[in-house]
Design an enzyme around this catalytic site. Structure first.
Site, PDB file in Angstrom:
ATOM      1  N   LYS A 141       0.827  -1.208   0.000  1.00 42.97           N
ATOM      2  CA  LYS A 141       0.000   0.000   0.000  1.00 42.97           C
ATOM      3  C   LYS A 141       0.869   1.269   0.000  1.00 42.97           C
ATOM      4  O   LYS A 141       0.604   2.197  -0.741  1.00 42.97           O
ATOM      5  CB  LYS A 141      -0.943   0.026   1.220  1.00 42.97           C
ATOM      6  CG  LYS A 141      -1.910  -1.153   1.279  1.00 42.97           C
ATOM      7  CD  LYS A 141      -2.982  -0.956   2.335  1.00 42.97           C
ATOM      8  CE  LYS A 141      -2.454  -0.861   3.758  1.00 42.97           C
ATOM      9  NZ  LYS A 141      -1.694  -2.060   4.211  1.00 42.97           N
ATOM     10  N   ARG A 164      -9.715   0.295   9.140  1.00 43.24           N
ATOM     11  CA  ARG A 164      -9.183  -1.030   9.434  1.00 43.24           C
ATOM     12  C   ARG A 164     -10.188  -1.894  10.194  1.00 43.24           C
ATOM     13  O   ARG A 164      -9.885  -3.056  10.477  1.00 43.24           O
ATOM     14  CB  ARG A 164      -7.934  -0.882  10.312  1.00 43.24           C
ATOM     15  CG  ARG A 164      -6.607  -1.173   9.595  1.00 43.24           C
ATOM     16  CD  ARG A 164      -5.524  -0.899  10.611  1.00 43.24           C
ATOM     17  NE  ARG A 164      -4.229  -1.449  10.329  1.00 43.24           N
ATOM     18  CZ  ARG A 164      -3.223  -0.778   9.759  1.00 43.24           C
ATOM     19  NH1 ARG A 164      -3.406   0.444   9.304  1.00 43.24           N
ATOM     20  NH2 ARG A 164      -2.037  -1.332   9.644  1.00 43.24           N
ATOM     21  N   ARG A 208      11.778  -5.051   5.297  1.00 42.88           N
ATOM     22  CA  ARG A 208      11.350  -3.722   4.868  1.00 42.88           C
ATOM     23  C   ARG A 208      12.179  -2.610   5.526  1.00 42.88           C
ATOM     24  O   ARG A 208      12.495  -2.670   6.702  1.00 42.88           O
ATOM     25  CB  ARG A 208       9.878  -3.557   5.266  1.00 42.88           C
ATOM     26  CG  ARG A 208       9.244  -2.321   4.743  1.00 42.88           C
ATOM     27  CD  ARG A 208       7.775  -2.493   4.629  1.00 42.88           C
ATOM     28  NE  ARG A 208       7.084  -2.227   5.882  1.00 42.88           N
ATOM     29  CZ  ARG A 208       5.753  -2.058   5.949  1.00 42.88           C
ATOM     30  NH1 ARG A 208       5.005  -2.190   4.881  1.00 42.88           N
ATOM     31  NH2 ARG A 208       5.194  -1.816   7.111  1.00 42.88           N
ATOM     32  N   ARG A 243      11.310  -0.232  10.903  1.00 47.21           N
ATOM     33  CA  ARG A 243      10.268   0.037  11.887  1.00 47.21           C
ATOM     34  C   ARG A 243      10.310  -1.018  12.990  1.00 47.21           C
ATOM     35  O   ARG A 243      10.504  -2.196  12.705  1.00 47.21           O
ATOM     36  CB  ARG A 243       8.894   0.015  11.207  1.00 47.21           C
ATOM     37  CG  ARG A 243       8.568   1.309  10.507  1.00 47.21           C
ATOM     38  CD  ARG A 243       7.327   1.219   9.682  1.00 47.21           C
ATOM     39  NE  ARG A 243       6.224   0.521  10.330  1.00 47.21           N
ATOM     40  CZ  ARG A 243       5.014   0.404   9.791  1.00 47.21           C
ATOM     41  NH1 ARG A 243       4.763   0.937   8.608  1.00 47.21           N
ATOM     42  NH2 ARG A 243       4.059  -0.243  10.407  1.00 47.21           N
ATOM     43  N   ARG A 277       0.910  -8.739  13.673  1.00 45.97           N
ATOM     44  CA  ARG A 277       0.117  -7.733  12.938  1.00 45.97           C
ATOM     45  C   ARG A 277      -0.735  -8.404  11.875  1.00 45.97           C
ATOM     46  O   ARG A 277      -1.869  -7.994  11.628  1.00 45.97           O
ATOM     47  CB  ARG A 277       1.047  -6.703  12.293  1.00 45.97           C
ATOM     48  CG  ARG A 277       1.554  -5.683  13.286  1.00 45.97           C
ATOM     49  CD  ARG A 277       2.763  -4.971  12.762  1.00 45.97           C
ATOM     50  NE  ARG A 277       2.473  -4.103  11.644  1.00 45.97           N
ATOM     51  CZ  ARG A 277       3.345  -3.818  10.677  1.00 45.97           C
ATOM     52  NH1 ARG A 277       4.544  -4.340  10.687  1.00 45.97           N
ATOM     53  NH2 ARG A 277       3.005  -2.997   9.719  1.00 45.97           N
TER      54      ARG A 277
END
Ligand code: AMP
Length: 212
Positions: free
Chosen positions: A13, A88, A127, A159, A170
């Site tokens: 996204k 969400r 990431r 992160r 998550r």
């Protein structure tokens, strides 16, 4: 134009938002980026949100809804919005509809980037993110120079919620709490689903085709 970008963490996204924002001239509003900014600035919201985010849990609906409704009221949102990471949950979907209804607006299109669960963990755990929100992957989408953002030259970081263990949590939260909202937009007839496992440029192409 109000577009929402749906998909699991790691579906792409953030990456696609960068392209769509430029191509469509809309404002990219990422709930995760807004919350991380609150944490950096040490606001009351940031202090509360941090605990949930570090535990890979969703921040309570009322807090996130207020934050997004305030952001949508800022002048730049009038030129069109690409919402990423919000809504969400079903209550967030309904709150968004209500807030937009009050301004005689509505969600025009929901774009759903679908990626298989096992691939998502690999994507999240490699990431690297720029402080401005641009995202890279050490294997699938590396920056030109190691750990430096191609776009603004800032140093990339990992992160704290992108470790393998936290990513898995998550994703469990996503499949349990967020996946049901796909049906909400499908029932409204505004969902366009695309295959997020194709190369980045083809995913962008498919997303733009949805908007034609
Ligand atoms: P993201 O950058 O979209 O992956 O979001 C990072 C974290 O911020 C999530 O794991 C949640 O803890 C929190 N968050 C972001 N957006 C929302 C939302 N719409 N509702 C609740 N929590 C959110």
């Amino acid at each position: 134009m109000i577009i929402i970008l749906l998909g699991a963490p790691g579906a792409g996204k953030g990456t696609q938002s960068e392209f769509l924002e430029r191509r469509l001239g809309v404002v990219h509003i990422s709930s995760g980026d807004l919350l991380r900014d609150h944490i950096r600035r040490g606001t009351e919201l940031g202090k509360v949100a941090e605990g949930y985010m570090n535990n890979s849990l969703l921040v309570p609906d009322d807090l996130v809804i207020d934050m997004i409704v305030d952001r949508l009221a800022e002048p730049d949102a009038a030129k069109g919005v690409l919402l990423d990471g919000f809504p969400r949950t079903l209550p967030q979907c309904k709150a968004l509809d209500n807030a937009l209804h009050g301004q005689r607006k509505r969600v025009d299109q929901a774009l759903y980037i679908n990626v298989a669960r096992d691939m998502l963990v690999d994507r999240l755990s490699g990431r690297w993110t720029c402080p401005e929100g641009h995202v890279y992957h050490e294997k699938f989408n590396p920056p030109k120079h190691d750990r430096i953002c191609d776009i603004d030259g800032k140093e990339l970081f990992q992160r704290p919620d992108d470790t393998r263990e936290k990513a898995e949590k998550r994703l469990a939260v996503y499949f349990e709490q967020t996946l049901p909202i796909i049906g909400y937009y499908r029932d409204k007839g505004i969902l366009c689903e695309i295959d997020g496992e194709r190369p980045i440029e083809q995913v962008t192409e498919d997303l733009l085709n949805c908007l034609k």
